[in-house]
Design a protein around this motif. Structure first.
Motif, PDB file in Angstrom:
ATOM      1  N   LEU A 263     -13.344   7.389  17.133  1.00 37.19           N
ATOM      2  CA  LEU A 263     -14.485   6.484  17.049  1.00 37.19           C
ATOM      3  C   LEU A 263     -15.754   7.305  17.133  1.00 37.19           C
ATOM      4  N   GLU A 264     -16.622   7.153  16.130  1.00 36.21           N
ATOM      5  CA  GLU A 264     -17.917   7.840  16.188  1.00 36.21           C
ATOM      6  C   GLU A 264     -19.002   6.807  16.490  1.00 36.21           C
ATOM      7  N   LEU A 265     -19.623   6.971  17.638  1.00 38.03           N
ATOM      8  CA  LEU A 265     -20.661   6.058  18.120  1.00 38.03           C
ATOM      9  C   LEU A 265     -22.001   6.473  17.531  1.00 38.03           C
TER      10      LEU A 265
ATOM     11  N   GLY B 202     -16.390   4.081  12.484  1.00 37.96           N
ATOM     12  CA  GLY B 202     -17.809   4.379  12.656  1.00 37.96           C
ATOM     13  C   GLY B 202     -18.545   3.145  13.147  1.00 37.96           C
ATOM     14  N   VAL B 203     -19.236   3.250  14.291  1.00 37.90           N
ATOM     15  CA  VAL B 203     -19.960   2.130  14.873  1.00 37.90           C
ATOM     16  C   VAL B 203     -21.455   2.416  14.797  1.00 37.90           C
ATOM     17  N   ASP B 204     -22.216   1.459  14.258  1.00 39.41           N
ATOM     18  CA  ASP B 204     -23.657   1.619  14.150  1.00 39.41           C
ATOM     19  C   ASP B 204     -24.287   0.229  14.035  1.00 39.41           C
ATOM     20  N   PRO B 205     -25.454   0.009  14.645  1.00 42.97           N
ATOM     21  CA  PRO B 205     -26.090  -1.306  14.522  1.00 42.97           C
ATOM     22  C   PRO B 205     -26.766  -1.554  13.182  1.00 42.97           C
TER      23      PRO B 205
ATOM     24  N   GLY C  56     -23.304   0.603  21.586  1.00 43.27           N
ATOM     25  CA  GLY C  56     -22.504   1.322  22.568  1.00 43.27           C
ATOM     26  C   GLY C  56     -22.230   0.543  23.829  1.00 43.27           C
ATOM     27  N   GLU C  57     -23.096  -0.406  24.155  1.00 45.51           N
ATOM     28  CA  GLU C  57     -22.920  -1.179  25.377  1.00 45.51           C
ATOM     29  C   GLU C  57     -21.719  -2.124  25.321  1.00 45.51           C
TER      30      GLU C  57
ATOM     31  N   VAL D  94     -13.791   9.990  21.143  1.00 45.79           N
ATOM     32  CA  VAL D  94     -15.076   9.354  20.865  1.00 45.79           C
ATOM     33  C   VAL D  94     -16.094  10.459  20.631  1.00 45.79           C
ATOM     34  N   ILE D  95     -16.868  10.331  19.561  1.00 47.44           N
ATOM     35  CA  ILE D  95     -17.917  11.282  19.234  1.00 47.44           C
ATOM     36  C   ILE D  95     -19.262  10.581  19.355  1.00 47.44           C
TER      37      ILE D  95
END
Length: 310
Positions: free
Chosen positions: A140-142, A163-166, A195-196, A208-209
């Motif tokens: 998972l890349e934050l 990939g997580v991004d707002p 991220g929260e 996690v990156i």
């Protein structure tokens, strides 16, 4: 962890192989990772330049104070203790598409000097994801952004990346970077989130990156708890973050003066966070935490980087 107001030469540092404590024998057996050290060269801050701190750079974030916000709840794949949709709407409400697109374009083209300078450290850190022990693993890349990290690890055989991004406009850039890096497109999944409240299950990822992310999250400790939650036992947290300069230095004084303005115009990016101390306080079974100073972003030059093991 305080930074020293000195320049650091980004030469490949010697490898170091820490061993995890008895709390996580799996980490010892499956993740013999090398960790970098630093070399000091010279002293004193270099001339200040514009912020390139991940998604929150001054390059385009000054527009944020002029824009209306309209919540646009995303779909999520899982439900961690804090609902990801509610957290996203609260922490990072949707912005107009034109702004998100402008920001994504700016991040795609405006980080080149920084990426050149940090590349030596990234090569070392992301080598932890190479080898047979990481085959068929989930990463998972934050704050994945436009995917600048993919070239260091995404071509590893059997790797699946979340990939997580707002910013939903980042997805097409991240997918392009993943393809260029050699990752099969079916092995990349983009999730809009923060991220929260990471939108994945407990103990579900092997690594996690997070690079240049904790400067701008609303809740650093909450985000780090989420990182710890989603990691499998023995999983790795690989990080690079800009932090406050050492107390008593001129750079730290300037950071303190500009920090309120920086938060206003750069979408919450903080100059004076002591992120290293917060990472150390999470309770990882093993942590290697190192310092560096980057000349290309001198106001944001002090960095911490390293690898933690759950």
């Amino acid at each position: 962890m305080h930074m020293h107001g000195v320049s650091v030469r980004l030469a490949p540092p010697p490898a170091f192989a820490p061993v995890c404590s008895r709390r996580s024998n799996k980490c010892r057996a499956q993740n013999p990772y090398p960790v970098s050290s630093i070399q000091h060269a010279g002293a004193g801050p270099t001339p200040m330049r514009c912020c390139h701190c991940g998604r929150r750079g001054l390059l385009s974030a000054s527009l944020s104070v002029l824009l209306p916000f309209h919540p646009d709840p995303p779909s999520v794949l899982a439900a961690p203790p804090t609902d990801p949709t509610a957290a996203l709407d609260r922490v990072h409400p949707s912005r107009p598409d034109y702004y998100d697109e402008l920001f994504a374009q700016a991040m795609s083209s405006g980080m080149k000097a920084y990426e050149r300078e940090i590349s030596g450290y990234k090569e070392k850190l992301f080598s932890n994801l190479r080898g047979t022990s990481t085959s068929s693993k989930r990463v998972l890349e934050l704050g994945v952004g436009t995917g600048p990290n993919f070239k260091y690890y995404a071509n590893n055989s059997g790797l699946s990346i979340v990939g997580v991004d707002p910013n939903k406009q980042m997805e097409k850039y991240a997918r392009s970077s993943a393809t260029t890096a050699g990752l099969p497109i079916s092995n990349f999944h983009f999730l809009r989130g923060v991220g929260e409240a990471l939108p994945v299950e407990d103990d579900s990822v092997d690594a996690v990156i997070g690079t240049l992310v904790l400067c701008s999250v609303k809740d650093v400790n909450g985000t780090l708890r989420e990182v710890n939650r989603v990691l499998k036992p023995g999983g790795l947290y690989i990080f690079i973050e800009h932090v406050a300069a050492e107390d008593g230095t001129f750079l730290r004084f300037v950071q303190g003066v500009l920090d309120p303005l920086q938060q206003l115009v750069a979408d919450g990016c903080h100059l004076t966070r002591e992120t290293g101390k917060q990472i150390a306080g999470v309770g990882f079974s093993r942590l290697s935490l190192n310092n560096a100073f980057l000349k290309s972003v001198s106001l944001f030059g002090p960095h911490v980087y390293g690898v933690a093991c759950k």
